[in-house]
Design an enzyme around this catalytic site. Structure first.
Site, PDB file in Angstrom:
ATOM      1  N   GLY A 232       0.835  -1.198   0.000  1.00  0.00           N
ATOM      2  CA  GLY A 232       0.000   0.000   0.000  1.00  0.00           C
ATOM      3  C   GLY A 232       0.859   1.233   0.000  1.00  0.00           C
ATOM      4  N   GLY A 234       0.874   5.704   1.061  1.00  0.00           N
ATOM      5  CA  GLY A 234       0.258   6.837   1.729  1.00  0.00           C
ATOM      6  C   GLY A 234       0.875   8.126   1.261  1.00  0.00           C
ATOM      7  N   LYS A 253       8.230   0.062   5.494  1.00  0.00           N
ATOM      8  CA  LYS A 253       7.672   1.342   5.066  1.00  0.00           C
ATOM      9  C   LYS A 253       8.816   2.243   4.605  1.00  0.00           C
ATOM     10  CE  LYS A 253       4.665   5.110   6.726  1.00  0.00           C
ATOM     11  NZ  LYS A 253       3.871   5.599   7.891  1.00  0.00           N
ATOM     12  N   ASP A 350      -4.081  10.439  14.836  1.00  0.00           N
ATOM     13  CA  ASP A 350      -4.429   9.926  13.514  1.00  0.00           C
ATOM     14  C   ASP A 350      -5.114   8.565  13.636  1.00  0.00           C
ATOM     15  OD1 ASP A 350      -4.658  10.238  10.813  1.00  0.00           O
ATOM     16  OD2 ASP A 350      -2.615   9.607  10.331  1.00  0.00           O
ATOM     17  N   LYS A 352      -7.673   6.068  12.871  1.00  0.00           N
ATOM     18  CA  LYS A 352      -8.595   5.830  11.764  1.00  0.00           C
ATOM     19  C   LYS A 352      -8.494   4.364  11.371  1.00  0.00           C
ATOM     20  CE  LYS A 352      -5.201   7.493   8.364  1.00  0.00           C
ATOM     21  NZ  LYS A 352      -4.978   8.437   7.240  1.00  0.00           N
ATOM     22  N   ALA A 354      -7.741   2.955   8.692  1.00  0.00           N
ATOM     23  CA  ALA A 354      -6.564   2.624   7.882  1.00  0.00           C
ATOM     24  C   ALA A 354      -5.336   2.405   8.744  1.00  0.00           C
ATOM     25  CB  ALA A 354      -6.301   3.726   6.860  1.00  0.00           C
ATOM     26  N   ASN A 355      -5.329   2.947   9.961  1.00  0.00           N
ATOM     27  CA  ASN A 355      -4.181   2.815  10.872  1.00  0.00           C
ATOM     28  C   ASN A 355      -4.427   1.768  11.958  1.00  0.00           C
ATOM     29  OD1 ASN A 355      -2.645   4.685   9.530  1.00  0.00           O
ATOM     30  ND2 ASN A 355      -3.253   6.396  10.831  1.00  0.00           N
ATOM     31  N   ASP A 368       1.094   3.687  12.922  1.00  0.00           N
ATOM     32  CA  ASP A 368       1.361   5.007  12.345  1.00  0.00           C
ATOM     33  C   ASP A 368       1.377   6.097  13.415  1.00  0.00           C
ATOM     34  OD1 ASP A 368       1.783   7.162  10.723  1.00  0.00           O
ATOM     35  OD2 ASP A 368       0.332   6.550   9.212  1.00  0.00           O
TER      36      ASP A 368
END
Length: 497
Positions: A232, A234, A253, A350, A352, A354-355, A368
């Protein structure tokens, strides 16, 4: 000609996507969106809503996502504040007229509101001109001829941007000059010692960049589903699957090097994630800072993100209700650990879907930490106007856009995650009424029962659990003073479970 669908008192966030797209093209000329952004005020005050850093973040997010700067500005402005405070379409038209951006104002009046355009000068560049479809196409074609996409964007004109030339802007400029001076010194002193990097805990390993290249097949950008290594991407980096000689799988990452905030986030993430350990926090195994890119190395989460699982990405099996509730409890435990395990709470900033990562057993792991900050006395010790505000606005409480960030920011964001678990809907969707999930659910529940908004893919829900979880989500997203701390949220979640 487009069909009128709105009244002037409709909330600005109701503007259809095609209207925002056309406005974006119109206001791209000479950076008119910057002028508009600089003149937006907080309700009932003469204080600018946006800062200089917001302008930079809008530009960066536009370059990353492909959305126009105007679209991003309207998104942020339109979702700011409570229902009573949110701007209307009339507010936008009035502001465009005050700024002499007549073409954009006329476009909304004629094509969206189906009303006569506002009065315009009889002479000069603002003089009235019929704004039919042909005129719009001429305008856009002329803009494209004058401003090709490869051209260097013009420097913003700050003479008519009250509220943007702030102490923060001067600070950013000083930081730029400091970085320039540091680069000059490094060129003059090539033998000087390199930055040793962040100071992680003793058990955090430093991986060589060459080794990470090897286990990711030189950072193969093909998706994993097609035999590549990319998991993925970001705003500031891409995540790759690394396979070691022992068959152990890692998530690597790789961070961008040309984005200034990334260096600060890299250091923050290494230092924070190596010092906060918990069963519901993503484990940082190591980092790399000796190559072309800084990298972070994590345990591989085989079930991906909660966001992907709720969307059944890759034809994955829908998450059943019991598992969703387990994910909610686990996530809350991880956030409570950040808030309470030390004398000074750590705000994640942050939270969410997605995290929130899921391991082999679907255990929730909050990840994250690049935006995390310690707080003192419930308030952050530093200015907190960051890419969080623009990158994930659907999860942000109203006070965050004013720079007021406390541990209750994470509570609000977690409330949006609860709504995602209940409905299975994404946090932001331009194709539905109420782009952000909170507004959509509020509007929908007003019209029909809660149970008609639930995600049917989750299977049967025990009586009372959905209502209890929804009421908890409502409490999490209330105004700051009425919002509970995450410890209280966790306690109620455990009772529901």
């Amino acid at each position: 000609m487009e069909t009128a669908t709105l009244r002037g008192d409709a909330e600005l966030r109701r503007l259809p996507a095609h209207v925002r797209h056309t406005l974006g093209q119109m206001l791209a000329t000479r950076g008119a969106w910057r002028t508009l952004m600089g003149r937006v005020r907080r309700p009932g005050t003469d204080t600018a809503l946006f800062t200089a850093e917001h302008v930079q973040l809008v530009e960066a997010e536009s370059a990353r996502s492909g959305r126009s700067e105007t679209d991003l500005v309207l998104d942020e402005w339109g979702t700011w504040g409570s229902r009573e405070q949110r701007p209307t379409v009339d507010d936008l038209v009035t502001l465009l007229t005050e700024l002499s951006l007549y073409r954009a104002a006329d476009y909304i009046n004629i094509n969206v509101l189906d009303v006569a355009p506002m009065a315009r000068p009889t002479h000069g560049p603002g003089a009235s001109e019929p704004l039919d479809d042909a005129a719009i196409q001429r305008l856009l074609a002329d803009q494209l001829r004058r401003e090709p996409v490869t051209a260097e964007p013009p420097a913003p004109d700050r003479s008519d941007r009250p509220g943007l030339v702030t102490q923060l802007e001067m600070q950013l400029e000083q930081e730029r000059l400091d970085r320039q001076q540091e680069r000059q010194q490094q060129q003059q002193e090539p033998a000087a010692a390199a930055d040793p990097g962040p100071e992680p805990a003793a058990d955090i390993r430093h991986f060589s960049y060459c080794y990470l290249e090897k286990i990711t097949n030189e950072f193969d950008d093909g998706p994993v589903s097609a035999g590549g290594c990319r998991l993925g991407a970001g705003a500031y980096g891409t995540v790759y699957l690394g396979t070691c000689e022992t068959a152990e799988r890692l998530a690597v990452k790789r961070l961008l090097m040309d984005a200034e905030p990334v260096r600060r986030q890299f250091r923050t993430e290494v230092e924070v994630m190596s010092s906060f350990r918990h069963a519901n926090l993503l484990e940082l195994l190591g980092f790399s800072c000796d190559g072309a890119h800084n990298c972070l190395v994590f345990s591989y989460m085989s079930n991906g993100s909660l966001q992907d699982r709720l969307a059944c990405k890759g034809n994955s099996t829908p998450l059943p209700w019991a598992r969703r509730l387990e994910v909610a409890v686990g996530t809350a435990r991880g956030v409570v650990h950040l808030h309470t395990s030390r004398e000074r709470p750590l705000i994640h900033r942050d939270i969410k879907s997605a995290n929130i990562l899921l391991d082999d057993n679907f255990t929730a792991k909050v990840g994250d930490f690049g935006l995390a900050r310690e707080v003192n006395g419930g308030r952050s010790t530093s200015t907190l106007l960051t890419s969080t505000v623009l990158g994930t606005s659907a999860y942000m409480p109203p006070e965050a856009f004013r720079g007021d960030v406390s541990v209750k920011l994470d509570t609000f964001s977690f409330g949006i995650v609860l709504l995602e678990l209940l409905t299975g809907l994404p946090p932001y969707d331009e194709t539905r009424e109420g782009f952000d999930l909170l507004s959509h659910v509020e509007d929908h529940v007003d019209e029909q029962s809660l149970h008609e908004t639930l995600d049917s893919r989750a299977g049967p829900i025990p009586p009372g659990q959905a209502d209890a979880l929804y009421q908890l989500a409502v409490r999490c997203t209330e105004e700051k003073r009425r919002r509970p701390l995450m410890a209280a949220v966790l306690q109620q979640l455990e009772q529901i479970q």
